[in-house]
Design an enzyme around this catalytic site. Structure first.
Site, PDB file in Angstrom:
ATOM      1  N   LYS A 169      -1.052  -0.644  -3.005  1.00 22.76           N
ATOM      2  CA  LYS A 169      -0.040  -0.271  -4.003  1.00 22.76           C
ATOM      3  C   LYS A 169       0.546   1.111  -3.710  1.00 22.76           C
ATOM      4  O   LYS A 169       1.707   1.373  -4.020  1.00 22.76           O
ATOM      5  CB  LYS A 169      -0.646  -0.343  -5.408  1.00 22.76           C
ATOM      6  CG  LYS A 169      -0.994  -1.769  -5.830  1.00 22.76           C
ATOM      7  CD  LYS A 169       0.252  -2.576  -6.133  1.00 22.76           C
ATOM      8  CE  LYS A 169       0.271  -3.923  -5.499  1.00 22.76           C
ATOM      9  NZ  LYS A 169       1.469  -4.719  -5.821  1.00 22.76           N
ATOM     10  N   TYR A 188      -6.857  -2.708  -3.084  1.00 22.09           N
ATOM     11  CA  TYR A 188      -5.658  -2.988  -3.877  1.00 22.09           C
ATOM     12  C   TYR A 188      -4.877  -1.679  -4.090  1.00 22.09           C
ATOM     13  O   TYR A 188      -3.657  -1.638  -3.900  1.00 22.09           O
ATOM     14  CB  TYR A 188      -6.091  -3.590  -5.213  1.00 22.09           C
ATOM     15  CG  TYR A 188      -4.969  -3.893  -6.176  1.00 22.09           C
ATOM     16  CD1 TYR A 188      -4.157  -5.007  -6.007  1.00 22.09           C
ATOM     17  CD2 TYR A 188      -4.724  -3.067  -7.280  1.00 22.09           C
ATOM     18  CE1 TYR A 188      -3.133  -5.288  -6.906  1.00 22.09           C
ATOM     19  CE2 TYR A 188      -3.704  -3.334  -8.173  1.00 22.09           C
ATOM     20  CZ  TYR A 188      -2.920  -4.445  -7.987  1.00 22.09           C
ATOM     21  OH  TYR A 188      -1.892  -4.711  -8.877  1.00 22.09           O
TER      22      TYR A 188
END
Ligand SMILES: NC(=O)c1ccc[n+]([C@@H]2O[C@H](COP(=O)([O-])OP(=O)(O)OC[C@H]3O[C@@H](n4cnc5c(N)ncnc54)[C@H](OP(=O)(O)O)[C@@H]3O)[C@@H](O)[C@H]2O)c1
Ligand SMILES: *[C@@H]1O[C@H](CO)[C@@H](O)[C@H](O)[C@H]1NC(C)=O
Ligand SMILES: CC(=O)N[C@H]1CO[C@H](CO)[C@@H](O)[C@@H]1O
Length: 315
Positions: A201, A197
């Site tokens: 990002k 993740y």
């Protein structure tokens, strides 16, 4: 007994002051009208996307909720229409975990909608798994799907300039590191999900940056945003153990989706921020990122690799 009561009262007071001064965040105060403008919000059916879509609709924009599930999107369309008193809110199918779906969405959109002024790349996942094309899920949905989507819509954004692209990133980028040799390994557990993740990002920030460089002089600008720690469904697929750990923290320290969406809305509507194109925003302000997230060489390389992975290369 009295000491105990005074102690707890004090703790509650400190908590409330901290919450409102540090956690709640700044509100977007711009009263920009969006009459005659068209916006796309990916993942507009819940969480931050839904609040953002509602705000844009209230400002008079025509809002397309680009969502993967008709069953989840239609009640949101209904709700946003009612609360914004606008019938200019519609659903269009988009599954970012499938590049073919992204292409179909773009084709349908470009055929049926003459204008596009705001593209809000909001949808995101913290889950493990793979996309239809065999990519790591976080990378595929959070970065690559949006990369392709944005590229397919770029000419329309240019024709409708001034227009903006807002990429919803996260402070989790700090932990990320782009390793071009391992962009694609599937994760196995919650830890690797957080890791993957974070990488996606970081890519969001590098993407918004490279976009701004490429869009110079077009009056199309792009921004990345950290919304804060917000109580949404983002970690819905995490293990019970992780949710149990997160629950008290979320209860005490998270923002509501309405507070969390403020910086996204700010980047979409605030007048005069064009000179900050490519930058990262927190709490309705530009925030400097760590060096690995402002590495232009890396941003360019990420663009080239993404072009190849998304099948966009015509050279
Ligand atoms: N919550 C936080 O604390 C926080 C912090 C920093 C950044 N963010 C970022 O904020 C953004 C919005 O997240 P949220 O917190 O509002 O989470 P959320 O409530 O889980 O909403 C995520 C949205 O993304 C959609 N989505 C997921 N996979 C998709 C796919 N393959 N194709 C199309 N749409 C897909 C979801 O659709 P379904 O409803 O159909 O699943 C949902 O609409 C994300 O980019 C997230 O990384 C959140
Ligand atoms: C960009 O906007 C400025 C100010 O409105 C305008 O003068 C200029 O012609 C625009 N440029 C393009 C490429 O549209
Ligand atoms: C995109 C990416 O870097 N994927 C990583 C996901 O997590 C696994 C397990 O930690 C890594 O091996 C992958 O490289």
């Amino acid at each position: 007994m009295v000491t105990w009561m005074v102690g707890s009262a004090l703790a509650v007071a400190v908590y409330i002051v901290t919450y409102y001064s540090l956690l709640k965040g700044t509100s977007c105060r711009s009263d920009t009208s969006l009459k005659g403008k068209t916006a796309i919000v990916t993942g507009g059916n819940t969480g931050l996307g839904k609040v953002t879509a509602l705000d844009l609709a209230r400002r008079g924009a025509r809002v397309i909720l680009a969502c993967r599930s008709k069953e989840r999107a239609e009640p949101a369309v209904f709700d946003i229409r009612k609360r914004s008193n606008s019938n200019q809110v519609i659903f269009m199918h988009l599954n970012l975990a499938c590049l073919k779906s992204v292409r179909t969405f773009a084709e349908t959109f470009l055929k049926s909608e003459p204008r596009l002024h705001l593209l809000i790349n909001n949808a995101g996942t913290g889950s493990n798994g793979q996309t239809a094309d065999g990519f790591n899920l976080a990378w595929g949905v959070n970065h690559l799907g949006h990369f392709l989507l944005t590229n397919l819509l770029l000419d329309r954004l240019k024709q409708c300039a001034p227009s903006r692209i807002v990429v919803v990133s996260s402070v989790a980028y700090c932990l990320g590191k782009v390793d071009f040799n391992h962009l694609n390994a599937p994760g196995e557990n919650s830890i690797s999900a957080i890791w993957n993740y974070s990488i996606s990002k970081l890519c969001n920030i590098l993407f918004a940056r490279e976009l701004a460089n490429r869009l110079e002089g077009t009056n199309v600008t792009s921004y990345s945003v950290h919304p804060g720690f917000v109580n949404t469904e983002i970690f819905r697929d995490f293990s019970v153990f992780f949710k149990f750990l997160l629950f008290p923290i979320a209860l005490l320290f998270s923002k509501t989706p309405s507070d969390g969406a403020q910086t996204i809305i700010y980047c979409a509507v605030q007048e005069g921020i064009e000179k900050f194109s490519g930058r990262y925003f927190v709490d309705c302000k530009v925030r400097k990122v760590f060096p690995h997230a402002r590495d232009d060489g890396m941003a360019r390389k990420l663009w080239d690799v993404s072009e190849r992975m998304a099948g966009l290369c015509n050279h």
